[in-house]
Design an enzyme around this catalytic site. Structure first.
Site, PDB file in Angstrom:
ATOM      1  N   ASP A  33     -35.160 165.709 -15.364  1.00  0.00           N
ATOM      2  CA  ASP A  33     -34.840 166.274 -16.670  1.00  0.00           C
ATOM      3  C   ASP A  33     -33.893 167.437 -16.425  1.00  0.00           C
ATOM      4  OD1 ASP A  33     -34.724 167.206 -19.236  1.00  0.00           O
ATOM      5  OD2 ASP A  33     -36.813 167.855 -19.351  1.00  0.00           O
ATOM      6  N   HIS A 115     -13.133 166.765 -15.903  1.00  0.00           N
ATOM      7  CA  HIS A 115     -11.998 167.680 -15.907  1.00  0.00           C
ATOM      8  C   HIS A 115     -12.411 169.003 -16.524  1.00  0.00           C
ATOM      9  CE1 HIS A 115     -10.383 167.760 -20.127  1.00  0.00           C
ATOM     10  NE2 HIS A 115     -10.881 166.534 -20.223  1.00  0.00           N
ATOM     11  N   ASP A 127     -14.343 169.085 -25.054  1.00  0.00           N
ATOM     12  CA  ASP A 127     -13.321 168.420 -24.230  1.00  0.00           C
ATOM     13  C   ASP A 127     -12.675 169.429 -23.276  1.00  0.00           C
ATOM     14  OD1 ASP A 127     -11.474 166.678 -23.164  1.00  0.00           O
ATOM     15  OD2 ASP A 127     -10.169 166.711 -24.922  1.00  0.00           O
ATOM     16  N   GLU A 161      -5.966 167.744 -16.185  1.00  0.00           N
ATOM     17  CA  GLU A 161      -6.179 166.409 -16.748  1.00  0.00           C
ATOM     18  C   GLU A 161      -5.358 166.232 -18.009  1.00  0.00           C
ATOM     19  OE1 GLU A 161      -8.466 163.480 -19.392  1.00  0.00           O
ATOM     20  OE2 GLU A 161      -7.768 165.514 -19.725  1.00  0.00           O
ATOM     21  N   GLU A 162      -5.291 167.285 -18.818  1.00  0.00           N
ATOM     22  CA  GLU A 162      -4.582 167.198 -20.098  1.00  0.00           C
ATOM     23  C   GLU A 162      -3.072 167.075 -19.917  1.00  0.00           C
ATOM     24  OE1 GLU A 162      -6.181 166.592 -22.601  1.00  0.00           O
ATOM     25  OE2 GLU A 162      -8.108 167.613 -22.631  1.00  0.00           O
ATOM     26  N   ASP A 190     -16.569 162.748 -19.455  1.00  0.00           N
ATOM     27  CA  ASP A 190     -15.514 163.413 -20.220  1.00  0.00           C
ATOM     28  C   ASP A 190     -15.876 163.335 -21.707  1.00  0.00           C
ATOM     29  OD1 ASP A 190     -13.178 164.457 -21.214  1.00  0.00           O
ATOM     30  OD2 ASP A 190     -11.850 163.050 -20.192  1.00  0.00           O
ATOM     31  N   HIS A 279      -8.978 168.339 -29.488  1.00  0.00           N
ATOM     32  CA  HIS A 279      -7.689 168.961 -29.167  1.00  0.00           C
ATOM     33  C   HIS A 279      -7.256 170.007 -30.203  1.00  0.00           C
ATOM     34  CE1 HIS A 279      -5.970 165.951 -25.970  1.00  0.00           C
ATOM     35  NE2 HIS A 279      -7.164 166.440 -25.640  1.00  0.00           N
ATOM     36  N   ASP A 294     -28.012 166.665 -24.233  1.00  0.00           N
ATOM     37  CA  ASP A 294     -29.259 166.543 -23.495  1.00  0.00           C
ATOM     38  C   ASP A 294     -29.434 165.129 -22.948  1.00  0.00           C
ATOM     39  OD1 ASP A 294     -31.695 167.273 -22.442  1.00  0.00           O
ATOM     40  OD2 ASP A 294     -32.761 167.268 -24.349  1.00  0.00           O
TER      41      ASP A 294
END
Length: 471
Positions: A33, A115, A127, A161-162, A190, A279, A294
């Site tokens: 957990d 990322h 994100d 990554e972006e 991601d 974004h 969770d």
């Protein structure tokens, strides 16, 4: 997460049964957990970093470097061997944080990553602060668990990554080919806490289908339905996939719109984006669904605990380890004798790890099946134990009568001793680990044997995986 992708076009993926593991525990059957409270604390820190650095954690800016430093410091303190790998981008210098747990077989590496950078317009808390915080907390929890992994665990936190998956591409392109070949699996996470979440499992790399199915089975065991999604080149697993590394991962949705059917099974709002702040500047600490977070971080923990112990060798382990060969059946029937077809990768019953397992009985008719392996137990052993993970499902409805059995036996010359008998009365919806004392056989070469027997009607399936004889 990069580019445009509309979730919901994948195949609904439901796998019966559950897959559980707790590393070396001999009693518990649940996966770890992972603390959502601790994970949320990491996200609070990433938000604070963005607040202090112009509102974002974008590559080439101070907020990103501060994020990388925060992650590295946490992993350093937990005992990981960490590297801050720098590389150049059009937006300035970026960094990957690579952390390795300095235990386990370095010839077999299991990786998980996410990322760490945001877009320039906001702090990027979903994100992809969510994935990064989940992977970080799982790594910290593993370090604190006292587990001894069979394989080497490595975690990657990718920069830029972006800007086009630059960090993960830089990493795989700069790892020597001999070292890349040691990577058995890469798991990517991601966007895992979208405010109007879905539960998507990557389905874009056949080499990773075993891990994909383990993720689906885990969610199913928690009564969470999933959908497959082809992520294509949208996140960092693509760099590993291009080199033939098995990959899998999860995703809770971005700018795509949740359908009515998806809202029916997942809740939330039909006709709205999974993440309306994708974004945007509003992707803040308030842009999270903590239930999704969770569930997703527990899935990460499940996979790490599982694959840390997966047998990728098919042969004898290092001295002091498992004396059995091919103990997880990953090489099929190699090193085992017995009835044909008992060792199988059939999707009708889940494996404990990977896709292969030993499935005795389940025929619904009078029959017997057996499986065995000869093993030498050193005379110098002070103790020896036989452990196995077993899952039993049955069509028998009685709560008092034994109809179908599997026996765990030791064959020592002409003497056969039954160590334990499990029956239809021991049915379980998930794998349970059993541990049996075999110290009395030290200094002898014996056969570990499983013998299943079924009566004339109503099936009982005895599914066994990840057998270990340690001395």
């Amino acid at each position: 997460m990069r580019k445009s992708l509309v979730p919901g076009l994948g195949v609904v993926a439901l796998v019966a049964g559950a897959v559980f593991v707790t590393g070396n525990s001999a009693v518990a059957a649940e996966s770890p957990d992972i603390s959502v409270t601790n994970t949320k604390a990491h996200l609070d820190q990433l938000q604070s970093i963005a607040n202090s650095n112009g509102g974002n954690r974008y590559t080439g800016r101070a907020g990103y470097k501060a994020s990388a430093d925060y992650v590295k410091a946490k992993l350093d303190a937990a005992g990981y061997t960490t590297t801050l790998q720098s590389f150049s981008t059009s937006a300035g210098t970026s960094y990957n944080v690579i952390a390795e747990w300095p235990h386990g077989d370095a010839n077999h590496v299991v990786m998980a990553g996410s990322h760490l950078d945001s877009v320039s317009s906001g702090p990027g808390i979903n994100d992809n602060g969510s994935g990064s915080a989940g992977v970080l907390e799982t790594a910290l929890a593993y370090a604190a668990s006292g587990q001894t992994p069979r394989n080497r665990l490595r975690f990657g936190f990718w920069g830029a990554e972006e800007l086009g998956l630059l960090g993960s591409k830089y990493y795989v392109n700069n790892v020597p080919s001999a070292e890349r070949d040691k990577i058995e699996l890469y798991l990517n996470f991601d966007m895992i806490a979208s405010p109007n979440p879905g539960y998507f499992v990557y389905d874009d790399n056949p080499a990773g289908d075993g891990a994909r199915d383990d993720l689906v089975a885990y969610f199913t065991s928690k009564s969470v339905q999933t959908e497959f999604i082809d992520v294509q080149g949208r996140s960092d697993h693509a760099a590993f996939r291009s080199l033939g590394v098995p990959t899998a991962g999860t995703f809770s949705g971005a700018e795509g719109t949740k359908t009515s059917a998806q809202a029916s099974k997942w809740g939330g709002t039909a006709g709205s984006a999974f993440d309306p702040c994708y974004h945007r500047s509003c992707d803040t600490i308030n842009n999270l669904n903590l239930t999704s977070l969770d569930r997703q971080i527990d899935a990460i923990g499940h996979m790490i605990w599982n694959y840390a112990q997966k047998d990728y060798t098919g042969g004898p382990p290092p001295t002091g380890g498992n004396l059995l060969q091919n103990p997880g059946f990953g090489s099929g029937a190699v090193n085992w004798t017995g009835d044909t077809g008992v060792i199988t990768n059939s999707s009708s019953r889940p494996a404990h790890t990977g896709s292969y397992k030993a499935w005795l009985q389940g025929n619904g008719r009078s029959s017997t099946e057996n499986l065995g392996q000869s093993v030498a137990i050193p005379a110098t052993a002070t103790a020896a134990s036989l452990s196995l993970w077993i899952r039993i499902d049955t069509a028998e409805t009685t709560s008092s009568t034994v109809y179908d059995t599997v026996k765990v036996q030791i064959v020592d010359g002409s003497t056969t001793t039954t160590l334990a008998t499990y029956s239809n009365l021991n049915k379980s919806s998930s794998y349970v680990q059993k541990t049996l004392d075999v110290t009395q056989y030290k200094g002898r070469t014996v056969t570990v044997k499983f013998v299943g027997q079924e009566d004339s009607s109503l099936q009982t399936s005895f599914v066994i995986d990840d057998v270990a004889l340690t001395a």
